[in-house]
Scaffold this motif. Structure first.
Motif, PDB file in Angstrom:
ATOM      1  N   UNK A 175     -11.566   3.341  -4.180  1.00  0.00           N
ATOM      2  CA  UNK A 175     -10.708   4.041  -5.395  1.00  0.00           C
ATOM      3  C   UNK A 175     -11.024   3.121  -6.545  1.00  0.00           C
ATOM      4  N   UNK A 176     -11.376   1.563  -6.244  1.00  0.00           N
ATOM      5  CA  UNK A 176     -11.035   0.537  -6.982  1.00  0.00           C
ATOM      6  C   UNK A 176     -11.930   0.752  -8.542  1.00  0.00           C
ATOM      7  N   UNK A 177     -13.023   1.602  -8.331  1.00  0.00           N
ATOM      8  CA  UNK A 177     -13.812   1.778  -9.529  1.00  0.00           C
ATOM      9  C   UNK A 177     -13.219   3.101 -10.435  1.00  0.00           C
ATOM     10  N   UNK A 178     -12.193   4.031  -9.762  1.00  0.00           N
ATOM     11  CA  UNK A 178     -11.855   5.000 -10.692  1.00  0.00           C
ATOM     12  C   UNK A 178     -11.052   4.833 -11.872  1.00  0.00           C
ATOM     13  N   UNK A 179     -10.789   5.515 -12.793  1.00  0.00           N
ATOM     14  CA  UNK A 179     -10.045   5.251 -13.823  1.00  0.00           C
ATOM     15  C   UNK A 179      -8.545   5.213 -13.455  1.00  0.00           C
ATOM     16  N   UNK A 180      -8.397   6.227 -12.738  1.00  0.00           N
ATOM     17  CA  UNK A 180      -6.910   6.554 -11.976  1.00  0.00           C
ATOM     18  C   UNK A 180      -7.114   6.586 -10.696  1.00  0.00           C
ATOM     19  N   UNK A 181      -6.948   5.382 -10.027  1.00  0.00           N
ATOM     20  CA  UNK A 181      -7.309   5.243  -8.470  1.00  0.00           C
ATOM     21  C   UNK A 181      -6.203   6.070  -7.798  1.00  0.00           C
ATOM     22  N   UNK A 182      -6.770   6.826  -6.998  1.00  0.00           N
ATOM     23  CA  UNK A 182      -5.736   7.666  -6.029  1.00  0.00           C
ATOM     24  C   UNK A 182      -4.942   6.639  -4.728  1.00  0.00           C
ATOM     25  N   UNK A 183      -3.905   6.938  -4.768  1.00  0.00           N
ATOM     26  CA  UNK A 183      -3.085   5.959  -3.719  1.00  0.00           C
ATOM     27  C   UNK A 183      -2.287   7.100  -2.903  1.00  0.00           C
ATOM     28  N   UNK A 184      -2.138   6.410  -1.565  1.00  0.00           N
ATOM     29  CA  UNK A 184      -1.302   7.313  -0.453  1.00  0.00           C
ATOM     30  C   UNK A 184      -0.068   7.709  -1.259  1.00  0.00           C
ATOM     31  N   UNK A 185       0.622   7.185  -1.968  1.00  0.00           N
ATOM     32  CA  UNK A 185       2.064   7.534  -2.410  1.00  0.00           C
ATOM     33  C   UNK A 185       1.868   8.686  -3.399  1.00  0.00           C
ATOM     34  N   UNK A 186       0.800   9.122  -3.792  1.00  0.00           N
ATOM     35  CA  UNK A 186       0.411  10.310  -4.633  1.00  0.00           C
ATOM     36  C   UNK A 186       0.652  11.592  -3.854  1.00  0.00           C
ATOM     37  N   UNK A 187       0.828  11.382  -2.671  1.00  0.00           N
ATOM     38  CA  UNK A 187       0.824  12.734  -1.691  1.00  0.00           C
ATOM     39  C   UNK A 187       2.251  12.661  -1.052  1.00  0.00           C
ATOM     40  N   UNK A 188       2.704  13.813  -0.610  1.00  0.00           N
ATOM     41  CA  UNK A 188       3.998  13.976   0.001  1.00  0.00           C
ATOM     42  C   UNK A 188       4.051  12.844   1.175  1.00  0.00           C
ATOM     43  N   UNK A 189       5.121  12.278   1.380  1.00  0.00           N
ATOM     44  CA  UNK A 189       5.347  11.409   2.683  1.00  0.00           C
ATOM     45  C   UNK A 189       5.260  12.302   4.021  1.00  0.00           C
ATOM     46  N   UNK A 190       5.448  13.465   4.036  1.00  0.00           N
ATOM     47  CA  UNK A 190       5.297  14.029   5.430  1.00  0.00           C
ATOM     48  C   UNK A 190       3.868  14.564   5.589  1.00  0.00           C
ATOM     49  N   UNK A 191       3.222  14.775   4.354  1.00  0.00           N
ATOM     50  CA  UNK A 191       1.792  15.123   4.790  1.00  0.00           C
ATOM     51  C   UNK A 191       1.209  13.722   5.119  1.00  0.00           C
ATOM     52  N   UNK A 192       1.281  12.648   4.393  1.00  0.00           N
ATOM     53  CA  UNK A 192       0.668  11.558   4.734  1.00  0.00           C
ATOM     54  C   UNK A 192       0.807  11.235   6.383  1.00  0.00           C
ATOM     55  N   UNK A 193       2.156  11.242   6.753  1.00  0.00           N
ATOM     56  CA  UNK A 193       2.355  11.170   7.955  1.00  0.00           C
ATOM     57  C   UNK A 193       1.695  12.059   9.077  1.00  0.00           C
ATOM     58  N   UNK A 194       1.507  13.566   8.621  1.00  0.00           N
ATOM     59  CA  UNK A 194       0.757  14.258   9.484  1.00  0.00           C
ATOM     60  C   UNK A 194      -0.556  13.891   9.408  1.00  0.00           C
ATOM     61  N   UNK A 195      -1.134  13.442   8.283  1.00  0.00           N
ATOM     62  CA  UNK A 195      -2.691  13.014   8.418  1.00  0.00           C
ATOM     63  C   UNK A 195      -2.942  11.864   8.990  1.00  0.00           C
ATOM     64  N   UNK A 196      -2.018  11.009   9.089  1.00  0.00           N
ATOM     65  CA  UNK A 196      -2.285   9.519  10.018  1.00  0.00           C
ATOM     66  C   UNK A 196      -2.105  10.067  11.463  1.00  0.00           C
ATOM     67  N   UNK A 197      -1.197  10.978  11.840  1.00  0.00           N
ATOM     68  CA  UNK A 197      -1.078  11.241  13.345  1.00  0.00           C
ATOM     69  C   UNK A 197      -2.316  12.148  13.656  1.00  0.00           C
ATOM     70  N   UNK A 198      -3.318  12.457  12.841  1.00  0.00           N
ATOM     71  CA  UNK A 198      -4.347  13.183  13.235  1.00  0.00           C
ATOM     72  C   UNK A 198      -5.684  12.162  13.550  1.00  0.00           C
ATOM     73  N   UNK A 199      -5.283  10.877  13.175  1.00  0.00           N
ATOM     74  CA  UNK A 199      -6.509   9.926  13.339  1.00  0.00           C
ATOM     75  C   UNK A 199      -6.107   8.762  14.363  1.00  0.00           C
ATOM     76  N   UNK A 200      -7.135   8.068  14.830  1.00  0.00           N
ATOM     77  CA  UNK A 200      -6.743   6.933  15.802  1.00  0.00           C
ATOM     78  C   UNK A 200      -7.613   5.784  15.340  1.00  0.00           C
ATOM     79  N   UNK A 201      -7.122   4.356  15.462  1.00  0.00           N
ATOM     80  CA  UNK A 201      -7.755   3.486  14.844  1.00  0.00           C
ATOM     81  C   UNK A 201      -8.428   2.753  15.941  1.00  0.00           C
ATOM     82  N   UNK A 202      -9.634   2.027  15.613  1.00  0.00           N
ATOM     83  CA  UNK A 202     -10.583   1.286  16.346  1.00  0.00           C
ATOM     84  C   UNK A 202     -10.718  -0.068  15.691  1.00  0.00           C
ATOM     85  N   UNK A 203     -10.820  -1.024  16.688  1.00  0.00           N
ATOM     86  CA  UNK A 203     -10.938  -2.423  16.208  1.00  0.00           C
ATOM     87  C   UNK A 203     -12.458  -2.869  16.770  1.00  0.00           C
ATOM     88  N   UNK A 204     -13.175  -3.755  16.426  1.00  0.00           N
ATOM     89  CA  UNK A 204     -14.303  -3.913  17.174  1.00  0.00           C
ATOM     90  C   UNK A 204     -14.502  -5.570  16.802  1.00  0.00           C
TER      91      UNK A 204
END
Length: 216
Positions: free
Chosen positions: A138-167
């Motif tokens: 988002x760094x190049x956007x005039x108004x960068x979107x950030x996680x805090x723009x969305x409701x906290x419960x929605x972000x928590x729901x979205x994060x629960x739907x993904x899994x991290x990997x490290x290589x």
């Protein structure tokens, strides 16, 4: 990957730069149904000192995607980062108009990162990763979107739907196919033609061709 010596690129800073500039990689794994490819954006942590590792790649996949579970049984992975690529016409080589002994080709830059997947199925890991990736994208956007723009419960729901990997990257292989095996006049003619085109990829390949050392 087929690697003639004159196309090999092994300078760490050059390979790291391509990964940083082209973070959308193809994750290749070998699961129970054979080879599989998933296309995801990666965060790349450059190694702090020389050693056995060549950096750390981090990403996330959908929880519904079986790749993270399959990686527990076979963690070996390959991530392909494709840099700029461009078609090369024989007509762009001055020697073609004299001897007609040239053929079409593609010039390109690519990095293969080899390593082993570690699954990071914890909310704090994916939250931090998503936050960092978002800030970068988002760094190049005039108004960068950030996680805090969305409701906290929605972000928590979205994060629960993904899994991290490290290589942990154990090997980086770079191929810069830029006409190093061509005569200087032919390489320059093709490069200058690309630089005159409007495509960013064509111009990037053209400049890289001029910068590449010849094979002879």
């Amino acid at each position: 990957m087929y690697m003639p010596a004159h196309f090999e690129e092994n300078r760490p800073e050059v390979l790291h730069r391509l990964i940083a500039e082209q973070p959308f990689g193809a994750l290749i794994t070998n699961g129970p149904n054979g080879l599989d490819a998933n296309h995801v954006p990666f965060e790349f942590e450059v190694p702090s000192a020389a050693g056995e590792t060549h950096g750390i790649l981090r990403a996330h996949v959908a929880r519904a995607n079986p790749v993270w579970q399959e990686a527990a049984a076979n963690p070996e992975a390959l991530v392909i980062f494709q840099g700029p690529a461009a078609y090369i016409s024989p007509n762009w080589y001055p020697s073609k108009h004299e001897a007609h002994r040239q053929v079409p080709t593609y010039n390109y830059m690519v990095v293969h990162a080899h390593g082993r997947i570690v699954v990071r199925d914890d909310e704090s890991f994916v939250r931090g990763l998503v936050a960092r990736l978002t800030r970068k994208m988002e760094a190049g956007e005039p108004v960068p979107w950030k996680m805090g723009d969305a409701p906290a419960d929605f972000i928590s729901q979205m994060l629960g739907a993904i899994v991290g990997i490290e290589i942990e990257v154990t090997r980086l292989v770079g191929k810069w196919k830029l006409g190093q095996n061509k005569a200087a006049d032919d390489r320059r003619g093709a490069a200058e033609t690309l630089l005159a085109r409007s495509s960013d990829d064509q111009q990037a390949v053209g400049q890289a061709m001029l910068n590449a050392p010849p094979a002879f």
